[in-house]
Design a protein around this motif. Structure first.
Motif, PDB file in Angstrom:
ATOM      1  N   ALA A 177       0.831  -1.203   0.000  1.00 50.73           N
ATOM      2  CA  ALA A 177       0.000   0.000   0.000  1.00 50.73           C
ATOM      3  C   ALA A 177       0.867   1.255   0.000  1.00 50.73           C
ATOM      4  O   ALA A 177       0.569   2.245  -0.697  1.00 50.73           O
ATOM      5  N   TRP A 178       1.959   1.218   0.761  1.00 49.23           N
ATOM      6  CA  TRP A 178       2.856   2.372   0.811  1.00 49.23           C
ATOM      7  C   TRP A 178       3.515   2.596  -0.548  1.00 49.23           C
ATOM      8  O   TRP A 178       3.639   3.746  -1.016  1.00 49.23           O
ATOM      9  N   GLU A 179       3.949   1.518  -1.204  1.00 45.66           N
ATOM     10  CA  GLU A 179       4.584   1.637  -2.511  1.00 45.66           C
ATOM     11  C   GLU A 179       3.636   2.253  -3.539  1.00 45.66           C
ATOM     12  O   GLU A 179       4.040   3.099  -4.346  1.00 45.66           O
ATOM     13  N   VAL A 180       2.377   1.808  -3.525  1.00 45.45           N
ATOM     14  CA  VAL A 180       1.388   2.360  -4.459  1.00 45.45           C
ATOM     15  C   VAL A 180       1.193   3.853  -4.202  1.00 45.45           C
ATOM     16  O   VAL A 180       1.171   4.668  -5.137  1.00 45.45           O
ATOM     17  N   GLN A 181       1.051   4.234  -2.934  1.00 49.97           N
ATOM     18  CA  GLN A 181       0.869   5.639  -2.565  1.00 49.97           C
ATOM     19  C   GLN A 181       2.075   6.477  -3.003  1.00 49.97           C
ATOM     20  O   GLN A 181       1.929   7.552  -3.590  1.00 49.97           O
ATOM     21  N   ARG A 182       3.255   5.955  -2.751  1.00 51.67           N
ATOM     22  CA  ARG A 182       4.487   6.694  -3.045  1.00 51.67           C
ATOM     23  C   ARG A 182       4.724   6.777  -4.554  1.00 51.67           C
ATOM     24  O   ARG A 182       5.190   7.805  -5.062  1.00 51.67           O
ATOM     25  N   THR A 183       4.395   5.728  -5.277  1.00 49.63           N
ATOM     26  CA  THR A 183       4.638   5.687  -6.722  1.00 49.63           C
ATOM     27  C   THR A 183       3.646   6.543  -7.493  1.00 49.63           C
ATOM     28  O   THR A 183       4.014   7.256  -8.437  1.00 49.63           O
ATOM     29  N   THR A 184       2.381   6.477  -7.105  1.00 50.54           N
ATOM     30  CA  THR A 184       1.310   7.090  -7.910  1.00 50.54           C
ATOM     31  C   THR A 184       0.715   8.345  -7.300  1.00 50.54           C
ATOM     32  O   THR A 184      -0.036   9.063  -7.983  1.00 50.54           O
ATOM     33  N   GLY A 185       1.006   8.599  -6.015  1.00 48.73           N
ATOM     34  CA  GLY A 185       0.372   9.723  -5.345  1.00 48.73           C
ATOM     35  C   GLY A 185      -1.103   9.504  -5.086  1.00 48.73           C
ATOM     36  O   GLY A 185      -1.855  10.440  -4.809  1.00 48.73           O
TER      37      GLY A 185
END
Length: 302
Positions: free
Chosen positions: A172-180
């Motif tokens: 979930a953190w990776e998705v948030q960080r990658t895509t905003g």
């Protein structure tokens, strides 16, 4: 004929020749045998939905169908990916899409639940995480723990994920960080499934624990008889524990034996235990996520 064989024979008779078929179940539960019985009874092409049977370099260890089985019915998406190449759920969906509209009825079989749920429920088209961001997340998790990652997530995602599961939180953190954009938002925009559950005949082979444990042990011994150690020897020179195909249960154990680190008996025991533990996780996941599938109980023949 054993009870399991009788069950497979009876199920194969029930399936209509125009129905797409889905078969899920833990490792060694008899999925491939059921798929082959259905194909021989009423036609169709057997399609792999297992995340490790796609790799070309581990055939015996991943329990891919034998050459004899492949001669009895057409098989697709087995052993078509190099062992060092990433192959995600999204890759698999793209490969399976044209088969669904092809000339032969698909019989889709595998123990990777995420492939099957993505097929029947849809999969959000989330961009891939760049390696640098993945490393950043791993470093933050190592230094400050889960709270550091959870602090960056939006409320909708926080309410939806298992906040105690490091892998889920990191994703979930990776998705948030990658895509905003939060994972929950991506999930809410999931496109329609390629094959809705209502359009297929879906079986969940739900094996009793002790029955399955015995089958797993017997199957690994058969793998050894069928050349699993020779297969490991062929992979030894190019062995990379980080390669996608190296997750195949039995591969690290047999490689360790060939390197002189453990005995063959220890490798056998470790591989069987790892496979039994994996089967336990599969059984739990399928029972939770596949409640609308037709459950086929399998247990002791005694």
């Amino acid at each position: 004929m054993s009870n399991a064989q009788e069950t497979i024979t009876e199920l194969a008779r029930q399936v209509q020749d125009d129905q797409p078929v889905l078969i899920a179940g833990a490792t060694a539960s008899g999925k491939s045998a059921l798929a082959l019985a259905i194909a021989e009874a009423s036609g169709g092409v057997i399609v792999n939905a297992d995340a490790l049977q796609v790799f070309e370099n581990w055939r015996v260890v991943t329990a891919r169908p034998s050459a004899d089985d492949e001669a009895r019915a057409p098989h697709l998406l087995y052993g078509h990916i190099p062992g060092d190449q990433d192959y995600s759920v999204g890759h698999w969906l793209r490969d399976v899409a044209p088969i669904l509209t092809g000339p032969q009825r698909p019989i889709i079989v595998g123990g990777t639940g995420l492939n099957l749920t993505a097929l029947t429920e849809g999969l959000a088209d989330i961009p891939l995480t760049p390696p640098a961001i993945r490393k950043e997340g791993e470093a933050r998790l190592s230094e400050a723990g889960l709270p550091a990652l959870l602090a960056d997530l939006d409320p909708d995602t926080l309410a939806r994920i298992d906040k105690r599961n490091p892998a889920r939180v990191a994703r979930a953190w990776e998705v948030q960080r990658t895509t905003g954009r939060g994972l929950a938002s991506w999930q809410d925009d999931t496109p329609p499934p390629l094959l809705p559950l209502s359009a297929a005949r879906a079986f969940h082979l739900d094996a009793e624990r002790d029955w399955l444990r015995d089958r797993i042990e017997r199957r690994f011994d058969i793998m050894l008889q069928d050349g699993a150690l020779d297969e490991a020897q062929r992979n030894l020179a190019t062995w990379d524990p980080k390669a996608p195909s190296s997750k195949a249960i039995g591969a690290p154990e047999l490689i360790a034996h060939l390197k002189g680190e453990i005995t063959l008996e220890d490798a056998r025991e470790a591989a069987i235990i790892a496979s039994q533990q994996y089967a336990k996780r599969q059984r739990t996941w399928f029972r939770k996520r596949m409640r609308n599938w037709q459950v086929i109980p399998l247990g002791s023949d005694h």
